[in-house]
Design a protein around this motif. Structure first.
Motif, PDB file in Angstrom:
ATOM      1  N   PRO A   1       0.832  -1.203   0.000  1.00 36.47           N
ATOM      2  CA  PRO A   1       0.000   0.000   0.000  1.00 36.47           C
ATOM      3  C   PRO A   1       0.866   1.251   0.000  1.00 36.47           C
ATOM      4  O   PRO A   1       1.218   1.779   1.052  1.00 36.47           O
ATOM      5  CB  PRO A   1      -0.796  -0.137   1.306  1.00 36.47           C
ATOM      6  CG  PRO A   1       0.074  -0.954   2.199  1.00 36.47           C
ATOM      7  CD  PRO A   1       0.976  -1.795   1.346  1.00 36.47           C
ATOM      8  N   CYS A   2       1.221   1.724  -1.182  1.00 34.03           N
ATOM      9  CA  CYS A   2       2.004   2.959  -1.260  1.00 34.03           C
ATOM     10  C   CYS A   2       1.107   4.096  -0.777  1.00 34.03           C
ATOM     11  O   CYS A   2       0.009   4.275  -1.293  1.00 34.03           O
ATOM     12  CB  CYS A   2       2.454   3.209  -2.695  1.00 34.03           C
ATOM     13  SG  CYS A   2       3.234   4.809  -2.900  1.00 34.03           S
ATOM     14  N   PRO A   3       1.550   4.849   0.215  1.00 36.35           N
ATOM     15  CA  PRO A   3       0.695   5.920   0.739  1.00 36.35           C
ATOM     16  C   PRO A   3       0.386   6.970  -0.324  1.00 36.35           C
ATOM     17  O   PRO A   3      -0.557   7.741  -0.183  1.00 36.35           O
ATOM     18  CB  PRO A   3       1.534   6.530   1.867  1.00 36.35           C
ATOM     19  CG  PRO A   3       2.571   5.516   2.184  1.00 36.35           C
ATOM     20  CD  PRO A   3       2.825   4.761   0.916  1.00 36.35           C
ATOM     21  N   PHE A   4       1.170   6.984  -1.367  1.00 35.90           N
ATOM     22  CA  PHE A   4       1.003   7.991  -2.403  1.00 35.90           C
ATOM     23  C   PHE A   4       0.142   7.471  -3.555  1.00 35.90           C
ATOM     24  O   PHE A   4      -0.674   8.190  -4.098  1.00 35.90           O
ATOM     25  CB  PHE A   4       2.381   8.380  -2.914  1.00 35.90           C
ATOM     26  CG  PHE A   4       2.446   9.714  -3.567  1.00 35.90           C
ATOM     27  CD1 PHE A   4       2.363  10.869  -2.808  1.00 35.90           C
ATOM     28  CD2 PHE A   4       2.596   9.822  -4.942  1.00 35.90           C
ATOM     29  CE1 PHE A   4       2.419  12.108  -3.416  1.00 35.90           C
ATOM     30  CE2 PHE A   4       2.651  11.055  -5.542  1.00 35.90           C
ATOM     31  CZ  PHE A   4       2.563  12.208  -4.787  1.00 35.90           C
ATOM     32  N   CYS A   5       0.318   6.187  -3.922  1.00 37.15           N
ATOM     33  CA  CYS A   5      -0.313   5.627  -5.127  1.00 37.15           C
ATOM     34  C   CYS A   5      -1.420   4.627  -4.822  1.00 37.15           C
ATOM     35  O   CYS A   5      -2.145   4.220  -5.723  1.00 37.15           O
ATOM     36  CB  CYS A   5       0.724   4.922  -5.996  1.00 37.15           C
ATOM     37  SG  CYS A   5       2.150   5.928  -6.367  1.00 37.15           S
ATOM     38  N   GLY A   6      -1.491   4.135  -3.602  1.00 33.51           N
ATOM     39  CA  GLY A   6      -2.456   3.084  -3.297  1.00 33.51           C
ATOM     40  C   GLY A   6      -1.801   1.717  -3.399  1.00 33.51           C
ATOM     41  O   GLY A   6      -0.585   1.610  -3.554  1.00 33.51           O
TER      42      GLY A   6
ATOM     43  N   PHE B   1      11.296   0.996  -2.462  1.00 35.21           N
ATOM     44  CA  PHE B   1      11.357   2.143  -3.377  1.00 35.21           C
ATOM     45  C   PHE B   1      10.326   1.916  -4.482  1.00 35.21           C
ATOM     46  O   PHE B   1      10.372   0.893  -5.172  1.00 35.21           O
ATOM     47  CB  PHE B   1      12.769   2.235  -3.967  1.00 35.21           C
ATOM     48  CG  PHE B   1      12.960   3.348  -4.954  1.00 35.21           C
ATOM     49  CD1 PHE B   1      12.672   4.665  -4.608  1.00 35.21           C
ATOM     50  CD2 PHE B   1      13.469   3.099  -6.219  1.00 35.21           C
ATOM     51  CE1 PHE B   1      12.867   5.703  -5.511  1.00 35.21           C
ATOM     52  CE2 PHE B   1      13.672   4.128  -7.131  1.00 35.21           C
ATOM     53  CZ  PHE B   1      13.374   5.434  -6.773  1.00 35.21           C
ATOM     54  N   HIS B   2       9.401   2.842  -4.620  1.00 30.15           N
ATOM     55  CA  HIS B   2       8.361   2.663  -5.643  1.00 30.15           C
ATOM     56  C   HIS B   2       8.899   3.113  -6.996  1.00 30.15           C
ATOM     57  O   HIS B   2       8.526   4.149  -7.535  1.00 30.15           O
ATOM     58  CB  HIS B   2       7.094   3.443  -5.264  1.00 30.15           C
ATOM     59  CG  HIS B   2       5.895   2.973  -6.019  1.00 30.15           C
ATOM     60  ND1 HIS B   2       4.661   3.546  -5.909  1.00 30.15           N
ATOM     61  CD2 HIS B   2       5.732   1.948  -6.900  1.00 30.15           C
ATOM     62  CE1 HIS B   2       3.807   2.913  -6.698  1.00 30.15           C
ATOM     63  NE2 HIS B   2       4.443   1.941  -7.305  1.00 30.15           N
ATOM     64  N   ARG B   3       9.752   2.269  -7.533  1.00 32.41           N
ATOM     65  CA  ARG B   3      10.519   2.618  -8.724  1.00 32.41           C
ATOM     66  C   ARG B   3       9.621   2.896  -9.930  1.00 32.41           C
ATOM     67  O   ARG B   3       9.826   3.837 -10.667  1.00 32.41           O
ATOM     68  CB  ARG B   3      11.475   1.470  -9.050  1.00 32.41           C
ATOM     69  CG  ARG B   3      12.339   1.777 -10.241  1.00 32.41           C
ATOM     70  CD  ARG B   3      13.342   0.674 -10.452  1.00 32.41           C
ATOM     71  NE  ARG B   3      14.134   0.982 -11.635  1.00 32.41           N
ATOM     72  CZ  ARG B   3      15.134   0.246 -12.068  1.00 32.41           C
ATOM     73  NH1 ARG B   3      15.477  -0.830 -11.400  1.00 32.41           N
ATOM     74  NH2 ARG B   3      15.807   0.571 -13.138  1.00 32.41           N
TER      75      ARG B   3
ATOM     76  N   GLY C   1       6.589   3.801  -9.969  1.00 32.41           N
ATOM     77  CA  GLY C   1       5.422   4.540  -9.533  1.00 32.41           C
ATOM     78  C   GLY C   1       5.851   5.948  -9.195  1.00 32.41           C
ATOM     79  O   GLY C   1       6.429   6.653 -10.011  1.00 32.41           O
ATOM     80  N   CYS C   2       5.646   6.338  -7.945  1.00 32.99           N
ATOM     81  CA  CYS C   2       5.876   7.717  -7.532  1.00 32.99           C
ATOM     82  C   CYS C   2       7.332   8.006  -7.184  1.00 32.99           C
ATOM     83  O   CYS C   2       7.677   9.119  -6.867  1.00 32.99           O
ATOM     84  CB  CYS C   2       4.999   8.022  -6.333  1.00 32.99           C
ATOM     85  SG  CYS C   2       5.365   6.952  -4.927  1.00 32.99           S
ATOM     86  N   ARG C   3       8.192   6.969  -7.200  1.00 29.49           N
ATOM     87  CA  ARG C   3       9.612   7.125  -6.870  1.00 29.49           C
ATOM     88  C   ARG C   3       9.823   7.537  -5.420  1.00 29.49           C
ATOM     89  O   ARG C   3      10.842   8.113  -5.074  1.00 29.49           O
ATOM     90  CB  ARG C   3      10.278   8.122  -7.806  1.00 29.49           C
ATOM     91  CG  ARG C   3      10.970   7.443  -8.945  1.00 29.49           C
ATOM     92  CD  ARG C   3      11.584   8.387  -9.952  1.00 29.49           C
ATOM     93  NE  ARG C   3      11.972   9.671  -9.454  1.00 29.49           N
ATOM     94  CZ  ARG C   3      11.873  10.802 -10.160  1.00 29.49           C
ATOM     95  NH1 ARG C   3      11.376  10.777 -11.378  1.00 29.49           N
ATOM     96  NH2 ARG C   3      12.255  11.943  -9.633  1.00 29.49           N
TER      97      ARG C   3
HETATM   98 ZN   LIG Z   1       3.871   5.173  -5.074  1.00 28.74          ZN
END
Ligand SMILES: [Zn+2]
Lengths: 94, 994
Positions: free
Chosen positions: A5-10, A58-60, A62-64
């Motif tokens: 669950p990326c806090p930025f992307c879901g 690291f959300h490579r 995605g949002c980085r």
């Molecule tokens: Zn993300």
């Protein structure tokens, strides 16, 4: 495969992320006077807990953002996920 | 048509008698109908011998009628599409199908290796382990070849797989696994509430056991209800129905894997049609309604063709209108088995006896049997079977102890039902023994998974419907969908008891537990005697449950026997865990499109097409394809091209596509301070318009990457990375910022793909660049010296960035334009550069030029070297902190004896150096203690006319002028080399700066 669950992307598939290691260790010490022992601890010694474990991803693709995820190493349940953003840390560490 | 299918019933079955299909088995032609499986069609033709067993080559026919089949394994199709170990019970018949029996020689009916049975003592439990204890020479020369010949299953195709496979993703609220009564009810309840539903079933048609039984729902055949529900679901926009789709794995966080057999029911896929599709289904909730599998009873000769699961007998009768035998005996330990007698009688077969292992079967069953005139032997057991290649008679031991022989050609065996719990334990939870049910049921369930119907141990039809509807409702409700009314249809609800009866004591002949791996009751008992008490150990020792069927019929029987042999209860013995996949999955389906050239994505630079047109050979560097050299007519090998290109750069001018270098914009108020932190050298003092070579270390002090850093403005930098590390450097910068220096105001943008970039190198490079950027730009060394950067325009209209940088040691520039102009730029450069003697050069010449200049690259930046090792210690600033600084100072990294970068020339200049060779003192023995370092890069230097190398040599700088051995036992080489300065050409750097 984990769903993180990326806090930025879901919630996103693990394949979008790069594992960044143990997130529970303190960052490398700063300043000239840090001891060898402190450096050794920061770079090389890692616990291998059974249960809750804080780790960095690291959300490579995605949002980085680097995110800290608390994962149960037995059940793979994700207990927490948070961004590592400037506001999340004290300015004094910069 | 029925004349050719002697065992086909005159009416009934879900087959299309108007569509006869021809097929061959072992070269003989047969006919079946659309709707048949290979097994049902063969049985219709009176063929029940379908294969030979793994170890003992015993004749085998189908045990079951579904995916759990352990016996009827065949090689399907021919040539490149030949597939071994396919289950005849699930192969949908198509016209022209070709199948072969396997594991027999010379023929199925007469098999030489059938004598393996005589050597049975060698093949008993632990055979493989004990065999490995024999001397290795015996094993390799004698035993292994014999075993490989004797034991085994089908042969894989030798040609590449001609078919295509697909991978797709699905997302849903509720995934329902299995379209039997429970699954259909679950899907309907969830779908009517508005949830997004996926319903998957391995079968081609919905209904599950309803297809195989004579059950009624609302006083009509159960199959009609199934079709009606499936029809309603198919018409709903929020439902996806996946037929021929096996959900074979449950993974973390609600991820399921499923295999859809898109074209396996066709002779071959239609053009552009995939053969199979792998689905990744992300479900918020799932209902496992996978039904149950009937278990066998172990007794002597229970593997003879004609011995069949009672549930399979009913399936062949009802679904395929096939009579599996004319004279049947039922051997049962459950009420359910008795139904088979009725079904056989209804189909016109005779039932010679019902043998119930339980001493007192329910009175109602006894009364009904009496009314039909059935002979019943309660408390009796089948102890042995007779028949050459198929069943002809059974021996029954009566309660009195006396023996009774009964002639028959079919024995329907019902050992009770095992819930299909596999997916429920894919996340690690072991099934638990339910003593009342005499079966394992799912244990602690993974989050989001519910189990319904027979898979949960609820066996009556009414219970399955109710259970499924409730599970579907609850799953949809958990996803926020309010329940819609669902009136349950009427169905039978009479419980059918089953006993925990697994094997017959004192069997006559081999009593098989695992048909596919030929594991007998005796093997399991022997393992227990030898101390293998753990179910996991016994499994591996006997190979029980380790065949392609993963013990779907064998496991519970096997562990029950182990429990008995070790004097423990079944609960205390426990069970092995099930892991994905539920049924075998072709590697092709897992790989999908990622084959050959498509193994991973290929990245092409904007100049790729131009390079291909100009004779380039390409090399893969990370995901990129880079031009390695440009061959010209008449050149006999790559060395000719590379030598010519390198010479042209030193003599005139060359152009090289360097678009693949990682390029990152670093912007922000703290950009300079941040770069001070990630590079070893001081960046903040760099004036705008200037470039610095930069080295990044890992936190442990070793070199991570190198590149250039250009200051384009007070708060804007443009940095480059090596091609291979571009992604990792970006990740590292984000880490250093977000984790280590979060208060800094800096951000990063990867612009690798935004800029097409070329290197223009050679004594005439300035002349060429002047023609490109026009007279308005002063390129004199005074105005634009080495290590300068500027924003310019090419041809007066294309915005560009110009850098004066050199990797080759010649005067050189790098010119970047927006990627869309890359191709045009390259063509334009070639045109205007021709009069100057311009040549394009590839990565190989680039490497020659950099080795001649002693620049470290991939071979030296290998994750084991420090900046000092590479002669770059001077770049380690002492005025600031940076990543890796502290640990770069540790004693081992500052040891003067560490191998350090120097150059090498062969003493005999005609000899060729090889990278990877290790250095030894001239007289030293070739032992690891005497190792002095190794050669990291080599090249043939056209400028010097001989082979040169770079390498890491202990105390290398002190040994310049001395000789060492370059010892290379892998390639059987050992030559004497001279240590020299690593810069072979223009060590003063006059050409670079000129
Ligand atoms: Zn993300």
């Amino acid at each position: 495969m984990l769903l993180l669950p990326c806090p930025f992307c879901g919630a996103r598939a693990e394949t979008e992320f790069v594992f960044g290691g143990d997130g529970s260790v303190a960052p490398p010490p700063e300043g000239e006077n840090a001891s060898d022992a402190a450096w050794t601890e920061a770079l090389y010694f890692r616990d291998n807990p059974r249960g809750a474990h804080r780790e960095l991803w690291f959300h490579r693709h995605g949002c980085r953002r680097w995110i800290a995820v608390e994962r149960d190493t037995v059940s793979h349940a994700i207990l927490r996920a948070e961004l590592l953003v400037p506001s999340a840390r004290k300015d004094g560490q910069a | 048509m029925n004349g050719a299918q002697p065992m086909r019933l005159a009416a009934g079955g879900a087959i299309d008698r108007a569509r006869p299909l021809g097929f061959t088995f072992d070269g003989r032609a047969y006919a079946g109908f659309a709707g048949d499986t290979l097994a049902s069609a063969l049985l219709a033709n009176g063929v029940r011998l379908m294969g030979r067993s793994f170890k003992y080559h015993r004749p085998r026919g189908p045990w079951g009628a579904g995916a759990e089949e352990p016996n009827a394994l065949v090689e399907l199709r021919t040539g490149a599409r030949r597939e071994p170990n396919t289950r005849a019970t699930v192969i949908e018949l198509f016209d022209g199908l070709v199948a072969q029996s396997q594991n027999r020689w010379p023929s199925l009916r007469f098999d030489v290796m059938g004598v393996n049975g005589l050597f049975a003592p060698i093949f008993t439990a632990g055979f493989y382990y004990k065999t490995f204890m024999w001397p290795a020479s015996f094993w390799e020369k004698l035993y292994e070849p014999i075993i490989r010949r004797a034991a085994g299953l089908g042969r894989a195709a030798r040609e590449p797989d001609p078919d295509e496979y697909d991978r797709s993703h699905l997302f849903c609220d509720v995934l329902v696994i299995g379209a039997g009564p429970a699954g259909l009810a679950a899907a309907l309840a969830a779908a009517r509430s508005g949830a997004r539903v996926v319903l998957a079933d391995e079968d081609v048609r919905p209904g599950g056991r309803l297809l195989a039984e004579a059950h009624e729902i609302d006083s009509a055949p159960g199959v009609l209800w199934a079709e009606r529900v499936a029809g309603e679901l198919a018409g709903m926009a929020n439902v996806t129905l996946l037929a021929r789709t096996t959900v074979f794995g449950l993974f973390d966080h609600g991820a399921f894997a499923a295999l859809e057999r898109v074209a396996d029911h066709l002779p071959e896929p239609a053009p552009h049609q995939v053969r199979q599709r792998l689905w990744r289904i992300q479900a918020r909730r799932a209902v496992l309604a996978a039904g149950a599998i009937e278990r066998p009873i172990a007794f002597g000769g229970n593997d003879r063709p004609g011995v069949m699961a009672a549930s399979a007998v009913r399936a062949y009768l009802h679904r395929w209108a096939v009579l599996p035998g004319r004279r049947g005996v039922v051997f049962t330990a459950s009420d359910d088995g008795w139904r088979t007698a009725d079904a056989l009688l209804a189909a016109g077969a005779s039932v010679e006896a019902v043998v119930d292992a339980r001493p007192d079967p329910p009175a109602a069953l006894m009364r009904a049997a009496g009314a039909r005139g059935l002979r019943v032997h309660a408390g009796a057991q089948v102890v042995g079977t007779h028949g050459h290649l198929g069943l002809q008679a059974v021996d029954v031991r009566l309660p009195s102890g006396s023996s009774l022989g009964i002639d028959c050609d079919l024995l329907a065996v019902s050992g009770g039902w095992n819930p299909t719990v596999h997916l429920a334990s894919h996340q690690g939870a072991k099934p638990v023994w339910d003593a009342a049910l005499a079966a394992f049921v799912p244990g602690r369930l993974p989050e989001g998974l519910a189990v319904a119907g027979a898979a949960a141990g609820r066996f009556t039809l009414a219970a399955c419907l109710a259970d499924g509807a409730e599970a579907g409702r609850a799953a949809a409700s958990a996803c926020g969908h309010a329940a819609a009314p669902l009136v349950l249809p009427r169905a039978a609800d009479e419980p059918a008891a089953q006993a925990a009866f697994f094997h017959v004591p004192g069997p006559r002949g081999k009593a098989f537990v695992d048909f596919q791996n030929d594991v007998t009751v005796k093997d399991v008992k022997q393992a227990a005697r030898e101390g293998y008490r753990s179910v996991e150990h016994a499994k591996r020792y006997t190979t029980l449950g380790m065949a392609t069927d993963q013990g779907k019929t064998a496991n519970v029987v096997g562990l029950a026997i182990l429990a008995e042999a070790t004097g423990r209860s079944i609960e205390a013995t426990g069970t092995t865990i099930f892991r994905p996949p539920y049924t075998p999955v072709a590697m092709g389906a897992i790989v999908g499109h990622h084959r050959g050239r498509d193994f991973r994505p290929a990245r092409h630079t904007p100049m790729h097409d131009w390079a291909a047109e100009n004779g380039a050979s390409f090399v893969e560097v990370g995901p990129w394809y880079r031009a390695q050299w440009y061959a010209r007519p008449g050149e006999k090998g790559w060395r000719d091209s590379v030598d010519r290109e390198a010479e042209a750069v030193r003599r005139a001018v060359g152009v090289c596509d360097v678009s693949t270098l990682g390029k990152i914009e670093v912007v922000g108020r703290d950009a300079a301070a941040f770069l001070d932190f990630v590079y070893t050298s001081m960046i903040s003092t760099l004036p705008v318009g200037r470039v610095r070579y930069g080295l990044m270390l890992r936190e442990d002090g070793l070199v991570f990457d190198d590149g250039t850093c250009a200051r384009m403005g007070p708060e804007r930098f443009f940095i480059t990375t090596t091609t291979a590390n571009a992604g990792r450097v970006m990740q590292h910068l984000e880490f250093c910022h977000q984790v280590l220096k979060p208060a800094m105001d800096v951000s990063f943008l990867s612009v690798t793909d935004r800029w097409a970039q070329v290197s223009i190198a050679g004594p005439r490079s300035r002349d060429l660049v002047a023609m490109l950027v026009g007279p308005g730009v002063d390129l004199s060394t005074a105005a634009f010296p080495h290590m300068s950067a500027a924003e310019v325009e090419v041809c007066g209209q294309v915005p560009a960035r110009l850098f004066r940088l050199s990797f080759s040691g010649e005067m050189a520039y790098e010119l970047g334009v927006p990627a869309d102009f890359g191709d045009a730029l390259m063509r334009h450069i070639m045109q205007v550069g021709a009069p100057l003697g311009l040549v394009p050069y590839g990565t190989e010449a680039l490497s020659v030029l950099r080795v001649e200049k002693g620049h470290p690259a991939g071979g030296e930046l290998n994750g084991h070297t420090t900046a000092r090792d590479l002669g770059l210690g001077g770049m380690m600033s002492r005025k600031k902190d940076y990543v890796g600084r502290r640990l770069a100072e540790r004693p081992a990294f500052t040891d003067p004896a560490r191998p350090i970068l120097v150059g090498f020339k062969p003493v005999d200049r005609g000899q060729e150096l090889k990278s990877g060779a290790h250095f030894l003192d001239p007289g030293a023995e070739a032992r690891i203690e005497n190792d002095q370092g190794y050669m990291t890069s080599v090249a043939f230097s056209p400028a010097l006319g001989h082979s040169i190398g770079l390498g890491l040599l202990a105390r290398g700088r002190e040994r310049i002028g001395q000789q060492v051995r370059a010892y290379d036992p892998v390639r059987n080489r050992d030559i004497v080399v001279e240590v020299c300065h690593p810069v072979f050409i223009d060590p003063e750097g006059d050409r670079t700066r000129g």
